[in-house]
Design an enzyme around this catalytic site. Sequence first.
Site, short mmCIF file in Angstrom:
data_model
loop_
_atom_site.label_atom_id
_atom_site.label_comp_id
_atom_site.label_asym_id
_atom_site.label_seq_id
_atom_site.Cartn_x
_atom_site.Cartn_y
_atom_site.Cartn_z
N SER A 1 43.86 39.77 43.07
CA SER A 1 42.67 38.94 43.29
C SER A 1 43.06 37.47 43.18
CB SER A 1 41.61 39.26 42.23
OG SER A 1 42.02 38.77 40.98
N GLN B 1 48.03 54.52 49.76
CA GLN B 1 48.55 53.93 48.54
C GLN B 1 47.63 54.27 47.37
OE1 GLN B 1 48.16 49.72 48.45
NE2 GLN B 1 49.29 49.45 46.55
N GLY B 2 48.16 54.94 46.38
CA GLY B 2 47.35 55.33 45.23
C GLY B 2 47.80 54.66 43.95
N TYR B 3 47.53 53.38 43.85
CA TYR B 3 47.88 52.65 42.63
C TYR B 3 46.66 52.54 41.70
CZ TYR B 3 52.27 50.81 44.69
OH TYR B 3 53.51 50.66 45.25
N SER B 4 45.56 51.99 42.24
CA SER B 4 44.42 51.65 41.39
C SER B 4 43.73 52.88 40.83
CB SER B 4 43.39 50.86 42.20
OG SER B 4 43.99 49.75 42.80
N GLU C 1 41.84 35.35 41.33
CA GLU C 1 41.91 34.95 39.91
C GLU C 1 43.28 35.28 39.34
OE1 GLU C 1 39.38 36.69 41.18
OE2 GLU C 1 37.70 35.29 40.99
N GLU D 1 56.42 40.21 54.08
CA GLU D 1 54.99 40.58 54.12
C GLU D 1 54.19 39.66 53.19
OE1 GLU D 1 53.71 42.61 56.16
OE2 GLU D 1 55.52 43.58 56.89
C1 FAD Z 1 38.85 46.91 50.39
C2 FAD Z 1 39.80 47.31 49.31
C3 FAD Z 1 40.83 48.16 49.58
C4 FAD Z 1 41.71 48.58 48.57
N1 FAD Z 1 42.69 49.47 48.88
C5 FAD Z 1 43.48 49.95 47.88
C6 FAD Z 1 44.46 50.97 48.14
O1 FAD Z 1 44.63 51.40 49.28
N2 FAD Z 1 45.17 51.44 47.12
C7 FAD Z 1 45.02 50.98 45.84
O2 FAD Z 1 45.72 51.44 44.95
N3 FAD Z 1 44.10 50.02 45.54
C8 FAD Z 1 43.33 49.50 46.54
N4 FAD Z 1 42.37 48.56 46.26
C9 FAD Z 1 42.14 48.17 44.87
C10 FAD Z 1 42.60 46.77 44.52
O3 FAD Z 1 43.96 46.74 44.34
C11 FAD Z 1 41.81 46.35 43.26
O4 FAD Z 1 40.50 46.15 43.67
C12 FAD Z 1 42.31 45.11 42.61
O5 FAD Z 1 43.53 45.37 41.99
C13 FAD Z 1 41.33 44.58 41.57
O6 FAD Z 1 40.99 45.56 40.64
P1 FAD Z 1 39.47 45.96 40.34
O7 FAD Z 1 38.79 46.16 41.60
O8 FAD Z 1 39.48 47.05 39.36
O9 FAD Z 1 38.83 44.65 39.68
P2 FAD Z 1 38.98 44.20 38.17
O10 FAD Z 1 40.41 44.16 37.82
O11 FAD Z 1 38.06 44.96 37.33
O12 FAD Z 1 38.50 42.69 38.29
C14 FAD Z 1 37.12 42.32 38.31
C15 FAD Z 1 37.07 40.82 38.34
O13 FAD Z 1 37.69 40.29 37.18
C16 FAD Z 1 38.70 39.37 37.53
N5 FAD Z 1 39.78 39.40 36.56
C17 FAD Z 1 40.48 40.48 36.14
N6 FAD Z 1 41.41 40.09 35.28
C18 FAD Z 1 41.32 38.74 35.17
C19 FAD Z 1 42.03 37.75 34.42
N7 FAD Z 1 43.04 38.08 33.63
N8 FAD Z 1 41.66 36.46 34.55
C20 FAD Z 1 40.63 36.12 35.36
N9 FAD Z 1 39.92 37.01 36.08
C21 FAD Z 1 40.27 38.31 35.97
C22 FAD Z 1 39.15 39.84 38.88
O14 FAD Z 1 39.83 38.84 39.58
C23 FAD Z 1 37.84 40.23 39.51
O15 FAD Z 1 37.17 39.09 39.98
C24 FAD Z 1 41.52 48.11 47.25
C25 FAD Z 1 40.47 47.22 46.98
C26 FAD Z 1 39.61 46.82 47.98
C27 FAD Z 1 38.51 45.88 47.66
#
Ligand code: FAD
Lengths: 384, 355
Positions: A367, A126-129, A369, A244
């Site tokens: 997350s 999955q390539g979203y992030s 949050e 799911e």
């Molecule tokens: C183990 C693991 C596997 C993953 N696998 C995949 C994958 O296969 N494919 C994929 O596409 N992605 C994957 N991800 C990515 C995942 O979807 C992102 O980590 C997630 O969307 C959060 O984005 P970020 O890590 O950039 O954190 P950020 O968005 O930068 O957030 C950092 C912190 O800020 C908080 N925050 C952000 N916005 C707000 C708000 N509006 N109010 C309050 N708090 C806020 C967050 O909750 C977090 O605590 C994976 C992540 C992990 C940890």
Amino acid sequence: MTGQPDYNAMSDDDFRAMVRSFVEASYPDIPRHSLSRLHWHEVKPWYLILSQKGWICPTWPREHGGMGLTAGKHLIMIEEFERYGCARVNDIGPVMLGPLLLRHGSEEQKAQFLPRILSGEDVWAQGYSEPGAGSDLAAVRCEAVRDGDDWVINGQKTWCTLGMDANWVFILARTDKTVKKQAGISFLLVPMDAPGVTIRNIENLELEAEFCEVFFDDVRVPADHIVGRVNDGWSVAKALLGHERVFIGAPRLSASALARLGHIARRAGVWDDPVFRDRYVTLQCDVMDLTDLFETYVDRLRDGREIGADVAMLKIFQSELYQRISELMMEVAAEDSGLRATPEGDRQLHAAATWLSARPTTIFGGSTEIMRNMLAKAVLELPS
Amino acid sequence: MMDGTMNEDWIENARMIVESARAVVPADGNLARVRAARFQGCGFDRAVMAQAAELGWPLMRVAEDAGGLGLGLRETCALMEVLGAGLLPEPVLSTITAAALLQEALPEEAMTGEAVIVTAWQDATGDQGWQGGARDGTLQGTKVHVPGADGADLFAVLTCAGVAIVPRDAQGVTVESAETLDGCRPGRVRLDGVAAEILPCPRAEAVLQDARLAHAAYLLGLSGRALEITLDYLRVREQFGRPIGSFQSLQHRATEMKISLELSRAAIFATARRFDAGADPRARAHGAARCKLRASALAMLVAREAVQMHGAMGITDEADIGLFVRKAMAEANTYGSPREQRATLTGLLAEEHAA
Ligand SMILES: Cc1cc2nc3c(=O)[nH]c(=O)nc-3n(C[C@H](O)[C@H](O)[C@H](O)COP(=O)(O)OP(=O)(O)OC[C@H]3O[C@@H](n4cnc5c(N)ncnc54)[C@H](O)[C@@H]3O)c2cc1C
């Protein structure tokens, strides 16, 4: 692979007994109860066994090679797999892409991709992030530009779980920069071996390469590798993934962690300590209450009722409960929790392994949050 | 008891020590050395231990009339806070503790840093007992979780009979080290009828309380730096077109960490002052347990929040915050887990009410 029996016609008890005996008889010689994800080369035998049996895609309709299970039956299957400690396979294809193609894919796409997921020929990631698009997923910048019969992709994805094992990745790419962010995104299917795709593994906190970055440098895919309409990728990706969403809040992670906490406490000689017991029973009640709440959602699924945004409560409570259990484990295991492995070498009973494995559960898939923000607005209807 | 303890100049002393620590802890917070040293060899750098000796750290808690610096616990805590912020992997505290136990008996080569000496005191995991290990004038038993065991030359072995200096290669000594989450190698020291002179050590319990408090200061330093890094991230990381630090839910939790941090700092330095001024045994036991309890909880709180607030970045080994998280996990329970500290405190409460 076609011609699966109608498992839904079986009684729950019969179905459970059948799943259990199959798992016990067929599970290959690979790790059980693993706290970290196995890689494709390790878990492939199990994938292929399930594939042979026609059980790799339990939720897909039978006419597409699935088992067509109802939520109730699927839950039984999951419970039995968990009970035996079956390793989680590379399930992005069966769990995410398959259902998504069934809903939004063209007939050609279904014919091309579904059988290859069923057979294990294709492993998806999955390539979203992206580095700049995590919680704010609609901010994706990886770009796809139409050039003749191709899409030309440039940009980067990151945190691709087991992306190094995959031969395909589905991505959200920006296809229109002039409109509101959500309105200019498309859903594309990209072979990992296409020229211009490179990956870089990222070591996680457990010092394992479980996810990776994927770079796209003038990567060409044919025009028909888009799912849904151009610029409609946001609604394709956000489409609810049925039950799911409920199962992600299942109490089983916490329940099994609680059992392990008990073992760790016995080993550390604190099981009889009333102070420990006070905290243990508090967690135990949390697990039981979560189980009861979870059941109300499963009942709703069984009755075919709608599942609303409030289901996020399950995931929040379950993931944080799992973390709290892991924190007490650390304390109970005392100095041994600071070691890289327990003196006995059993990872299952290593407090730190559970603590670490519990961390991502409050980050990925929305997350806690973001989920709380969403609950506050969508369920509690609090003002912005 | 020690000459320096009554010294009102402690702030100046502490400032000088903290300054001197810059020789081994880069002021800019660079962790390249710490990162590279993980999971390598004995897990620490002997050259840094030699530098520490040059700076006089082993002698901090040796009385002036025993040839030491006679510095107070406040100075020691100030140093440990800096070392914690820099995630120093070297077993400095264990060396300071060995010297404090041995006083004038501290061997010359340990003073100069030619030899690395660490303290072997703990009898069992999850238990703060240190009385075992002596039988009929020889050393017999096991000491666990000895910091830096894999690279140490000498052990100051503490038993009910007193303290003994045991060379690692002495007859009857076996060391089994194990890797910690943060890449150090403490170990289990087995003593099988080791012949050694056992020196009386009436201050043993007090020295271990000092160590517990100083270790709390290490956790304080670690937590403080991890919080700074996290706050920096909250300021620069943008999502939804604004810094994530602008989201109130994160602001409140960051504030929570700050409150915990300042409570911990205040408790540690006030307790160190009381220790320096000569606290009674009950106050010492209570103070060390209270400070260690809060510092452990603080370190784990900050570790959890740091990971969460960094999002997926917090799950990587590449980001420096991960080094703090793994160090917190490795160190939060040494010198006693929160559970053990609470047990100490409830024990003291019971005594008080019985009296
Ligand atoms: C183990 C693991 C596997 C993953 N696998 C995949 C994958 O296969 N494919 C994929 O596409 N992605 C994957 N991800 C990515 C995942 O979807 C992102 O980590 C997630 O969307 C959060 O984005 P970020 O890590 O950039 O954190 P950020 O968005 O930068 O957030 C950092 C912190 O800020 C908080 N925050 C952000 N916005 C707000 C708000 N509006 N109010 C309050 N708090 C806020 C967050 O909750 C977090 O605590 C994976 C992540 C992990 C940890």
